[in-house]
Design a protein around this motif. Structure first.
Motif, mmCIF file in Angstrom:
data_model
loop_
_atom_site.group_PDB
_atom_site.id
_atom_site.type_symbol
_atom_site.label_atom_id
_atom_site.label_comp_id
_atom_site.label_asym_id
_atom_site.label_seq_id
_atom_site.Cartn_x
_atom_site.Cartn_y
_atom_site.Cartn_z
ATOM 1 N N PHE A 67 5.136 3.525 2.319
ATOM 2 C CA PHE A 67 4.789 2.301 1.617
ATOM 3 C C PHE A 67 4.817 1.175 2.632
ATOM 4 O O PHE A 67 5.793 0.997 3.363
ATOM 5 C CB PHE A 67 5.790 2.005 0.494
ATOM 6 C CG PHE A 67 5.560 0.664 -0.155
ATOM 7 C CD1 PHE A 67 4.467 0.471 -0.988
ATOM 8 C CD2 PHE A 67 6.423 -0.393 0.078
ATOM 9 C CE1 PHE A 67 4.241 -0.762 -1.585
ATOM 10 C CE2 PHE A 67 6.206 -1.627 -0.517
ATOM 11 C CZ PHE A 67 5.118 -1.809 -1.345
ATOM 12 N N LYS A 68 3.717 0.429 2.678
ATOM 13 C CA LYS A 68 3.647 -0.731 3.563
ATOM 14 C C LYS A 68 3.621 -1.981 2.700
ATOM 15 O O LYS A 68 2.679 -2.197 1.925
ATOM 16 C CB LYS A 68 2.394 -0.671 4.441
ATOM 17 C CG LYS A 68 2.324 -1.800 5.444
ATOM 18 C CD LYS A 68 1.191 -1.622 6.413
ATOM 19 C CE LYS A 68 1.229 -2.722 7.455
ATOM 20 N NZ LYS A 68 0.223 -2.498 8.484
ATOM 21 N N LEU A 69 4.652 -2.774 2.819
ATOM 22 C CA LEU A 69 4.782 -3.993 2.042
ATOM 23 C C LEU A 69 3.720 -5.000 2.454
ATOM 24 O O LEU A 69 3.414 -5.137 3.648
ATOM 25 C CB LEU A 69 6.176 -4.586 2.262
ATOM 26 C CG LEU A 69 6.635 -5.693 1.332
ATOM 27 C CD1 LEU A 69 6.814 -5.155 -0.082
ATOM 28 C CD2 LEU A 69 7.948 -6.273 1.831
ATOM 29 N N ALA A 70 3.132 -5.686 1.481
ATOM 30 C CA ALA A 70 2.140 -6.726 1.777
ATOM 31 C C ALA A 70 2.821 -7.825 2.589
ATOM 32 O O ALA A 70 3.968 -8.197 2.307
ATOM 33 C CB ALA A 70 1.569 -7.293 0.479
ATOM 34 N N THR A 116 0.832 -1.200 0.000
ATOM 35 C CA THR A 116 0.000 0.000 0.000
ATOM 36 C C THR A 116 0.867 1.250 0.000
ATOM 37 O O THR A 116 1.788 1.376 0.804
ATOM 38 C CB THR A 116 -0.900 0.025 1.248
ATOM 39 O OG1 THR A 116 -1.671 -1.185 1.277
ATOM 40 C CG2 THR A 116 -1.832 1.214 1.244
ATOM 41 N N PHE A 117 0.549 2.153 -0.926
ATOM 42 C CA PHE A 117 1.179 3.471 -0.989
ATOM 43 C C PHE A 117 0.185 4.484 -0.444
ATOM 44 O O PHE A 117 -0.991 4.426 -0.780
ATOM 45 C CB PHE A 117 1.488 3.863 -2.442
ATOM 46 C CG PHE A 117 2.573 3.067 -3.088
ATOM 47 C CD1 PHE A 117 3.899 3.475 -2.999
ATOM 48 C CD2 PHE A 117 2.278 1.914 -3.805
ATOM 49 C CE1 PHE A 117 4.896 2.748 -3.613
ATOM 50 C CE2 PHE A 117 3.272 1.184 -4.425
ATOM 51 C CZ PHE A 117 4.594 1.602 -4.322
ATOM 52 N N CYS A 161 12.821 -2.466 1.316
ATOM 53 C CA CYS A 161 12.385 -1.127 1.696
ATOM 54 C C CYS A 161 12.084 -0.293 0.451
ATOM 55 O O CYS A 161 12.505 -0.617 -0.653
ATOM 56 C CB CYS A 161 13.424 -0.423 2.561
ATOM 57 S SG CYS A 161 14.966 -0.087 1.732
ATOM 58 N N MET A 162 11.332 0.752 0.674
ATOM 59 C CA MET A 162 10.955 1.696 -0.380
ATOM 60 C C MET A 162 11.693 2.994 -0.115
ATOM 61 O O MET A 162 11.593 3.556 0.981
ATOM 62 C CB MET A 162 9.438 1.919 -0.351
ATOM 63 C CG MET A 162 8.915 2.870 -1.380
ATOM 64 S SD MET A 162 8.892 2.098 -3.000
ATOM 65 C CE MET A 162 8.714 3.544 -4.021
ATOM 66 N N LEU A 163 12.442 3.465 -1.113
ATOM 67 C CA LEU A 163 13.133 4.745 -1.025
ATOM 68 C C LEU A 163 12.430 5.709 -1.969
ATOM 69 O O LEU A 163 12.367 5.459 -3.175
ATOM 70 C CB LEU A 163 14.604 4.593 -1.419
ATOM 71 C CG LEU A 163 15.416 3.600 -0.585
ATOM 72 C CD1 LEU A 163 16.819 3.443 -1.162
ATOM 73 C CD2 LEU A 163 15.476 4.050 0.854
ATOM 74 N N PHE A 164 11.898 6.791 -1.421
ATOM 75 C CA PHE A 164 11.162 7.755 -2.222
ATOM 76 C C PHE A 164 12.111 8.801 -2.792
ATOM 77 O O PHE A 164 13.039 9.236 -2.119
ATOM 78 C CB PHE A 164 10.071 8.431 -1.387
ATOM 79 C CG PHE A 164 8.964 7.500 -1.016
ATOM 80 C CD1 PHE A 164 7.923 7.272 -1.900
ATOM 81 C CD2 PHE A 164 8.964 6.836 0.195
ATOM 82 C CE1 PHE A 164 6.900 6.399 -1.572
ATOM 83 C CE2 PHE A 164 7.952 5.966 0.532
ATOM 84 C CZ PHE A 164 6.915 5.743 -0.363
#
Length: 139
Positions: free
Chosen positions: A33-36, A10-11, A116-119
């Motif tokens: 961002f939450k990883l499933a 989810t973004f 991880c998500m890097l914006f």
């Protein structure tokens, strides 16, 4: 509002207080961002703890809207998204370091046993004009 990409995560954006001084608080929006959870099973991966507030509305990814924006049939868009998620899952299961770039948003990556998500800074700046540098530092 948040967007759920089924099978990936989810973004969304959240508003957070940033204390400038004892009397001054600046509210900034930042992307998260939450990883499933299914993505964490392969090889016991870890991901940063992300909590999406209860007041954030989460909608499923709108394939029809993506279809209109890209001028591709919605079935093609849906299949591309699903195949990309399967491809990412394949790399996770095989313990490969991988990075997927989301245009104008950031990079979802696996390094060692962490996902991880890097914006991108530009994404954060678009969200928060007044405090873009401060918001970027928080993200």
């Amino acid at each position: 509002q948040g967007v759920l990409v089924e099978g990936l995560g989810t973004f969304c954006t959240v508003k957070e207080p940033l204390l400038l001084s004892e009397e001054e608080v600046l509210w900034v929006r930042r992307p998260i961002f939450k990883l499933a959870w299914q993505m964490l099973w392969p090889g016991r991966l870890t991901s940063p703890e992300v909590i999406i507030p209860d007041d954030v509305t989460i909608e499923p990814l709108n394939y029809l809207l993506l279809s209109l924006v890209t001028s591709l049939p919605w079935r093609v868009v849906e299949d591309c998204v699903k195949e990309t998620i399967l491809f990412f899952s394949f790399h996770l299961e095989n313990k490969r370091n991988v990075a997927f770039a989301f245009r104008d948003i950031g990079v979802l990556m696996r390094r060692r046993d962490r996902v991880c998500m890097l914006f991108y800074a530009s994404c954060i700046q678009r969200l928060e004009k007044r405090a873009s540098l401060l918001a970027a530092l928080r993200s």
